[in-house]
Design an enzyme around this catalytic site. Structure first.
Site, PDB file in Angstrom:
ATOM      1  N   LEU A   1       0.727  -1.128   0.077  1.00  0.00           N
ATOM      2  CA  LEU A   1      -0.088  -0.204   0.049  1.00  0.00           C
ATOM      3  C   LEU A   1       0.923   1.314  -0.214  1.00  0.00           C
ATOM      4  O   LEU A   1       1.831   1.353   0.319  1.00  0.00           O
ATOM      5  CB  LEU A   1      -0.908  -0.135   1.215  1.00  0.00           C
ATOM      6  CG  LEU A   1      -1.764  -1.178   1.290  1.00  0.00           C
ATOM      7  CD1 LEU A   1      -2.614  -1.198   2.495  1.00  0.00           C
ATOM      8  CD2 LEU A   1      -2.649  -1.350   0.187  1.00  0.00           C
ATOM      9  N   PRO A   2       0.241   2.270  -0.443  1.00  0.00           N
ATOM     10  CA  PRO A   2       1.069   3.456  -0.636  1.00  0.00           C
ATOM     11  C   PRO A   2       1.835   4.068   0.986  1.00  0.00           C
ATOM     12  O   PRO A   2       2.987   4.060   0.768  1.00  0.00           O
ATOM     13  CB  PRO A   2       0.065   4.693  -0.830  1.00  0.00           C
ATOM     14  CG  PRO A   2      -1.216   3.820  -1.326  1.00  0.00           C
ATOM     15  CD  PRO A   2      -0.931   2.499  -0.887  1.00  0.00           C
TER      16      PRO A   2
ATOM     17  N   LYS B   1       7.477  10.998   0.092  1.00  0.00           N
ATOM     18  CA  LYS B   1       7.198  10.550   1.323  1.00  0.00           C
ATOM     19  C   LYS B   1       8.337   9.863   2.091  1.00  0.00           C
ATOM     20  O   LYS B   1       8.392   9.940   3.295  1.00  0.00           O
ATOM     21  CB  LYS B   1       6.126   9.244   1.063  1.00  0.00           C
ATOM     22  CG  LYS B   1       5.677   8.602   2.196  1.00  0.00           C
ATOM     23  CD  LYS B   1       4.897   7.223   1.552  1.00  0.00           C
ATOM     24  CE  LYS B   1       5.912   6.271   1.178  1.00  0.00           C
ATOM     25  NZ  LYS B   1       5.427   4.948   1.000  1.00  0.00           N
TER      26      LYS B   1
ATOM     27  N   THR C   1       6.154   0.587   1.912  1.00  0.00           N
ATOM     28  CA  THR C   1       7.244   1.425   2.553  1.00  0.00           C
ATOM     29  C   THR C   1       6.609   2.592   3.591  1.00  0.00           C
ATOM     30  O   THR C   1       5.673   3.322   3.104  1.00  0.00           O
ATOM     31  CB  THR C   1       8.133   2.483   1.762  1.00  0.00           C
ATOM     32  OG1 THR C   1       8.665   1.340   0.715  1.00  0.00           O
ATOM     33  CG2 THR C   1       8.974   3.019   2.388  1.00  0.00           C
TER      34      THR C   1
ATOM     35  N   LYS D   1      15.218   0.609   4.704  1.00  0.00           N
ATOM     36  CA  LYS D   1      14.663   1.236   3.482  1.00  0.00           C
ATOM     37  C   LYS D   1      14.713   2.687   3.367  1.00  0.00           C
ATOM     38  O   LYS D   1      15.274   3.125   2.171  1.00  0.00           O
ATOM     39  CB  LYS D   1      13.261   0.672   3.377  1.00  0.00           C
ATOM     40  CG  LYS D   1      12.361   1.286   2.349  1.00  0.00           C
ATOM     41  CD  LYS D   1      12.566   0.942   0.997  1.00  0.00           C
ATOM     42  CE  LYS D   1      11.704   1.466  -0.207  1.00  0.00           C
ATOM     43  NZ  LYS D   1      12.307   1.205  -1.405  1.00  0.00           N
TER      44      LYS D   1
HETATM   45  P1  NAD Z   1       0.675   2.576  -5.857  1.00  0.00           P
HETATM   46  O1  NAD Z   1      -0.142   4.124  -5.611  1.00  0.00           O
HETATM   47  O2  NAD Z   1       0.747   2.533  -7.621  1.00  0.00           O
HETATM   48  O3  NAD Z   1      -0.271   1.579  -5.403  1.00  0.00           O
HETATM   49  C1  NAD Z   1      -0.796   1.419  -4.218  1.00  0.00           C
HETATM   50  C2  NAD Z   1      -2.299   0.773  -4.578  1.00  0.00           C
HETATM   51  O4  NAD Z   1      -2.917   0.594  -3.072  1.00  0.00           O
HETATM   52  C3  NAD Z   1      -3.460   1.490  -5.350  1.00  0.00           C
HETATM   53  O5  NAD Z   1      -3.973   0.759  -6.388  1.00  0.00           O
HETATM   54  C4  NAD Z   1      -4.378   1.723  -4.119  1.00  0.00           C
HETATM   55  O6  NAD Z   1      -5.704   1.761  -4.692  1.00  0.00           O
HETATM   56  C5  NAD Z   1      -4.151   0.726  -3.180  1.00  0.00           C
HETATM   57  N1  NAD Z   1      -4.658   0.892  -1.728  1.00  0.00           N
HETATM   58  C6  NAD Z   1      -4.587   1.684  -1.088  1.00  0.00           C
HETATM   59  N2  NAD Z   1      -5.129   1.748   0.206  1.00  0.00           N
HETATM   60  C7  NAD Z   1      -5.830   0.458   0.130  1.00  0.00           C
HETATM   61  C8  NAD Z   1      -6.593  -0.423   1.005  1.00  0.00           C
HETATM   62  N3  NAD Z   1      -6.699  -0.043   2.130  1.00  0.00           N
HETATM   63  N4  NAD Z   1      -6.914  -1.493   0.493  1.00  0.00           N
HETATM   64  C9  NAD Z   1      -6.607  -2.256  -0.648  1.00  0.00           C
HETATM   65  N5  NAD Z   1      -6.002  -1.121  -1.572  1.00  0.00           N
HETATM   66  C10 NAD Z   1      -5.552   0.020  -1.258  1.00  0.00           C
HETATM   67  O7  NAD Z   1       1.883   2.468  -5.290  1.00  0.00           O
HETATM   68  P2  NAD Z   1       3.026   1.485  -5.680  1.00  0.00           P
HETATM   69  O8  NAD Z   1       4.172   2.144  -6.722  1.00  0.00           O
HETATM   70  O9  NAD Z   1       2.520   0.185  -5.965  1.00  0.00           O
HETATM   71  O10 NAD Z   1       3.930   1.585  -4.157  1.00  0.00           O
HETATM   72  C11 NAD Z   1       3.392   0.845  -3.085  1.00  0.00           C
HETATM   73  C12 NAD Z   1       4.316   0.785  -1.850  1.00  0.00           C
HETATM   74  O11 NAD Z   1       5.803   0.352  -2.490  1.00  0.00           O
HETATM   75  C13 NAD Z   1       4.700   2.568  -1.480  1.00  0.00           C
HETATM   76  O12 NAD Z   1       4.808   2.120   0.021  1.00  0.00           O
HETATM   77  C14 NAD Z   1       5.821   2.591  -2.313  1.00  0.00           C
HETATM   78  O13 NAD Z   1       6.721   3.540  -1.293  1.00  0.00           O
HETATM   79  C15 NAD Z   1       6.691   1.269  -2.058  1.00  0.00           C
HETATM   80  N6  NAD Z   1       7.743   1.177  -3.255  1.00  0.00           N
HETATM   81  C16 NAD Z   1       7.426   1.501  -4.547  1.00  0.00           C
HETATM   82  C17 NAD Z   1       8.416   1.330  -5.652  1.00  0.00           C
HETATM   83  C18 NAD Z   1       8.021   1.768  -7.100  1.00  0.00           C
HETATM   84  O14 NAD Z   1       9.148   2.080  -7.816  1.00  0.00           O
HETATM   85  N7  NAD Z   1       6.909   2.293  -7.189  1.00  0.00           N
HETATM   86  C19 NAD Z   1       9.888   1.056  -5.170  1.00  0.00           C
HETATM   87  C20 NAD Z   1       9.802   0.602  -3.854  1.00  0.00           C
HETATM   88  C21 NAD Z   1       8.960   0.583  -2.814  1.00  0.00           C
END
Ligand code: NAD
Length: 300
Positions: A64-65, A251, A101, A176
């Site tokens: 999740l975000p 963030k 994260t 992280k």
């Molecule tokens: P994203 O915004 O693409 O996806 C997050 C998803 O979570 C969304 O589809 C949203 O609808 C869903 N969501 C939010 N609250 C929810 C809930 N209560 N129940 C169900 N679904 C819910 O984000 P992302 O890029 O996939 O990143 C996710 C996590 O991974 C973050 O914490 C980010 O910091 C970390 N991260 C991302 C990357 C990257 O390259 N994108 C790399 C490493 C770590």
């Protein structure tokens, strides 16, 4: 194994798909119908709520975000949007793996609540970006007890390549944010050097290659060049779409600064990097990949 996967965004969807392709029984859920539909089209079973997706599973994985979403999912009151409060609904012995994260304090809060219910819980944030999520080559930084990590390991090895035990609950998150603070700083430094060279008329590809093979060589120059057209398959070469959003980097740098305040650590470049990504986000680039910060430096 029977797995519930919650959060099917840029990272979660390919991670869930890799588990599905490896033969696990994956059921998935996201608050966004569009995200559910995309993964459903790949043959993964989709549930209509967080409470329904965890029925009968042995493992719950979330991606999740931010902290508030994870706390609401596991500890929420069960009433509002995204407030599932899943821990109360899981049987003792279930394994929870949160890959988001988030603040180490939030990870510890969830882990403490889980421990009281005899639910195993590890924080397992990742590095490697969307490319690593798709290829199944992520790095996992795990916080929690060894026994729980060993239960999680086969699943983490399906989604990733390097699995590190950083320490007790919350330690994965601390590792992280240290890594991402460095990444945020080095992307700005690399962008600054490239922008300077290009402003002097140097060819972006030639300069990138010189620095990559010299003492300035780093991950951005190896794999994630911030200038369009220098490398194929980078966010820069597709209009900064996909990848790791500026707002997510912002963030993480905010988490690093909060943590630095709590332990009285000096992180001056981390603080400056946070401010630059904040200005970039305010200028309308929050949803673009973080490497687009080079545009801020080029005045574009
Ligand atoms: P994203 O915004 O693409 O996806 C997050 C998803 O979570 C969304 O589809 C949203 O609808 C869903 N969501 C939010 N609250 C929810 C809930 N209560 N129940 C169900 N679904 C819910 O984000 P992302 O890029 O996939 O990143 C996710 C996590 O991974 C973050 O914490 C980010 O910091 C970390 N991260 C991302 C990357 C990257 O390259 N994108 C790399 C490493 C770590």
């Amino acid at each position: 194994m029977k797995i519930a996967f919650i959060g099917l965004g840029n990272m979660g969807a390919p991670m869930a798909l890799n588990l599905h392709k490896a033969g696990h029984q994956v059921a998935a859920f996201d608050l966004s119908d569009e995200a559910c539909q995309r993964l459903g089209n790949e043959g993964v079973r989709i549930a209509d709520s967080a409470s329904n997706v965890v029925r009968g599973v042995e493992v719950v994985i979330s991606m999740l975000p931010a902290s508030q979403h994870v706390e609401a999912l596991y500890l929420g009151n069960g009433l509002g949007h995204g407030q599932a409060g899943l821990l109360r609904q899981l049987p003792a012995g279930t394994l929870v793996i949160d890959c988001s994260t988030i603040a180490a304090t939030s990870a510890r809060k969830v882990a403490d609540a889980a421990a009281k219910l005899q639910i195993a819980c590890v924080d397992a944030p990742v590095s490697g970006g969307t490319g690593g999520a798709i290829a199944g080559t992520l790095t996992f930084m795990v916080g929690g007890v060894t026994r729980d990590l060993e239960r999680a390991r086969p699943l983490l090895e399906t989604m990733g390549q390097n699995i590190f035990h950083a320490g007790e609950a919350g330690a994965g998150q601390t590792a992280k944010i240290c890594n991402n603070m460095l990444l945020g700083i080095l992307m700005i430094g690399t962008s600054e050097a490239l922008a300077l060279g290009v402003a002097n008329g140097l060819d972006a590809k030639v300069l990138s290659e010189i620095m990559r093979r010299s003492s300035g060589g780093n991950w951005a120059l190896e794999k994630y060049n911030p200038l369009p057209g220098v490398m194929e398959n980078t966010p820069a070469s597709r209009g900064y779409a996909g990848g790791f959003g500026t707002d997510l980097m912002l963030k993480d740098l905010g988490l690093a600064q909060e943590n630095a305040s709590a332990v009285r650590a000096a992180t001056p470049l981390g603080g400056l990097a946070r401010s630059l990504y904040a200005a970039h986000s305010l200028a309308g680039s929050g949803a673009l990949d973080f490497s687009s910060v080079i545009r801020l430096l080029q005045g574009k």
